[in-house]
Write a protein that holds these residues in place. Structure first.
Motif, short mmCIF file in Angstrom:
data_model
loop_
_atom_site.label_atom_id
_atom_site.label_comp_id
_atom_site.label_asym_id
_atom_site.label_seq_id
_atom_site.Cartn_x
_atom_site.Cartn_y
_atom_site.Cartn_z
N GLN A 151 1.02 -31.73 28.09
CA GLN A 151 0.72 -31.90 29.53
C GLN A 151 1.63 -31.02 30.38
O GLN A 151 1.19 -30.45 31.39
N ARG A 152 2.90 -30.90 29.98
CA ARG A 152 3.83 -30.06 30.74
C ARG A 152 3.43 -28.58 30.64
O ARG A 152 3.46 -27.85 31.63
N GLN A 185 0.45 -28.08 32.83
CA GLN A 185 0.84 -28.13 34.24
C GLN A 185 1.44 -26.80 34.67
O GLN A 185 1.12 -26.28 35.75
N ARG A 215 -1.14 -24.12 35.01
CA ARG A 215 -1.97 -24.34 36.20
C ARG A 215 -1.22 -24.03 37.49
O ARG A 215 -1.76 -23.42 38.41
N ASP A 216 0.05 -24.46 37.56
CA ASP A 216 0.76 -24.47 38.85
C ASP A 216 1.98 -23.56 38.94
O ASP A 216 2.45 -23.29 40.04
#
Length: 222
Positions: free
Chosen positions: A113-114, A117, A120-121
Motif C-alpha cells: 500500500q505504501r 501510495q 500515485r502521490d
C-alpha cells in the motif's frame, strides 16, 4: 540539477550510507538467516516469493503512469520488471492454481500500500522503493538464488528462481553503475533528497516487518 548534495557527496553514496543500518537489519533477520542457512523448507521459500509478488505488483502497476515523470521517469526500465518472472516461479512452486491460495501477510499489505501510495502521490518516494528493491535484487538477490538452487534443487537460473535472473541485463555491475548515476542526477533539491533517504529507510523497515511475520509463521523448533 547538481548531482550531489550540498555536502558534495554523491547522492547514491548518501542514500547507501544513511540506510545501511536498516539494510543490515533486514538482511540479517532470523527468517532470512534460517532460509539461507538451509534450515527452512521450500514451503517457506514459496511463502516468501508470494509476498514479493504483492510488492512488485504495486511497484510495477505504478510504473507506467510514472514513465514521463521528471523525477521517477528515468528509473522506469523494462529490463528490471519482475512480475512475470515471479508468476512463473509461483506456478512452479505452487502449481497452476497458485493464485487461488495467495495470501499477503499484514506487513506485506502495508508495504504494498505504501509503494502504491508513493507511485500515485509522490514520485520521489517511489524512487526510494524502486532503489531498495531492484538494486537489492541485482546484488544480494544473487546470493538467495544461489542458495535456493543448492538447497532445493532448482535448475540453475530456472523455474523457481527466475525472479533473480535478469536476462535483459547482461552486465549487472555496469547497470548498477548507471543506476547510481541516475540517483546522483535525480531531479530533486536537498530537502527532497533527505525525504527520499527517509523513505528508503522506511522501505527497509517495511521489508524487515515482512521478515518478522514470515519468521513467526516458520519458527524453527527449539
Amino acid at each position: 540539477m547538481d548531482a550531489t548534495t550540498t555536502s558534495g557527496t554523491p547522492f547514491s553514496t548518501v542514500i547507501r550510507v544513511a540506510s545501511h543500518e536498516q539494510h543490515t537489519e533486514a538482511e540479517t533477520s532470523t527468517f532470512m538467516s534460517d532460509l539461507l542457512g538451509g534450515r527452512l523448507g521450500v514451503k517457506a521459500y514459496a511463502r516468501y516469493t508470494e509476498q514479493l509478488w504483492f510488492v512488485y505488483r504495486a511497484l510495477e502497476d505504478g510504473a507506467e503512469s510514472l514513465r514521463d515523470d521528471p523525477v521517477a521517469g528515468p528509473f522506469i526500465r523494462p529490463e528490471l520488471m519482475r512480475t512475470a518472472e515471479l508468476e512463473r516461479d509461483l506456478a512452479h512452486l505452487r502449481g497452476a492454481d497458485w493464485r487461488a491460495e495467495l495470501m499477503p501477510l499484514p506487513a506485506t499489505v502495508a508495504y504494498a500500500q505504501r509503494v502504491a501510495q508513493c507511485a500515485r502521490d509522490w514520485p520521489a518516494g517511489y524512487v526510494a522503493h524502486h532503489y531498495t528493491r531492484y538494486l537489492g535484487d541485482l546484488s544480494g538477490g544473487q546470493i538467495i538464488r544461489d542458495k535456493a538452487e543448492k538447497t532445493w534443487g532448482f535448475a540453475r537460473k530456472g523455474d523457481g528462481v527466475r525472479f533473480y535472473v535478469f536476462e535483459q541485463i547482461p552486465n549487472p555491475a555496469a547497470f548498477k553503475r548507471g543506476y547510481r548515476e541516475l540517483l546522483d542526477a535525480v531531479n530533486a533539491d536537498d530537502l527532497e533528497k533527505q525525504r527520499i533517504v527517509d523513505e528508503c529507510k522506511r522501505a527497509f523497515d517495511y521489508n524487515g516487518a515482512v521478515f518478522r511475520e514470515l519468521g513467526a509463521e516458520f519458527p524453527l523448533s527449539a
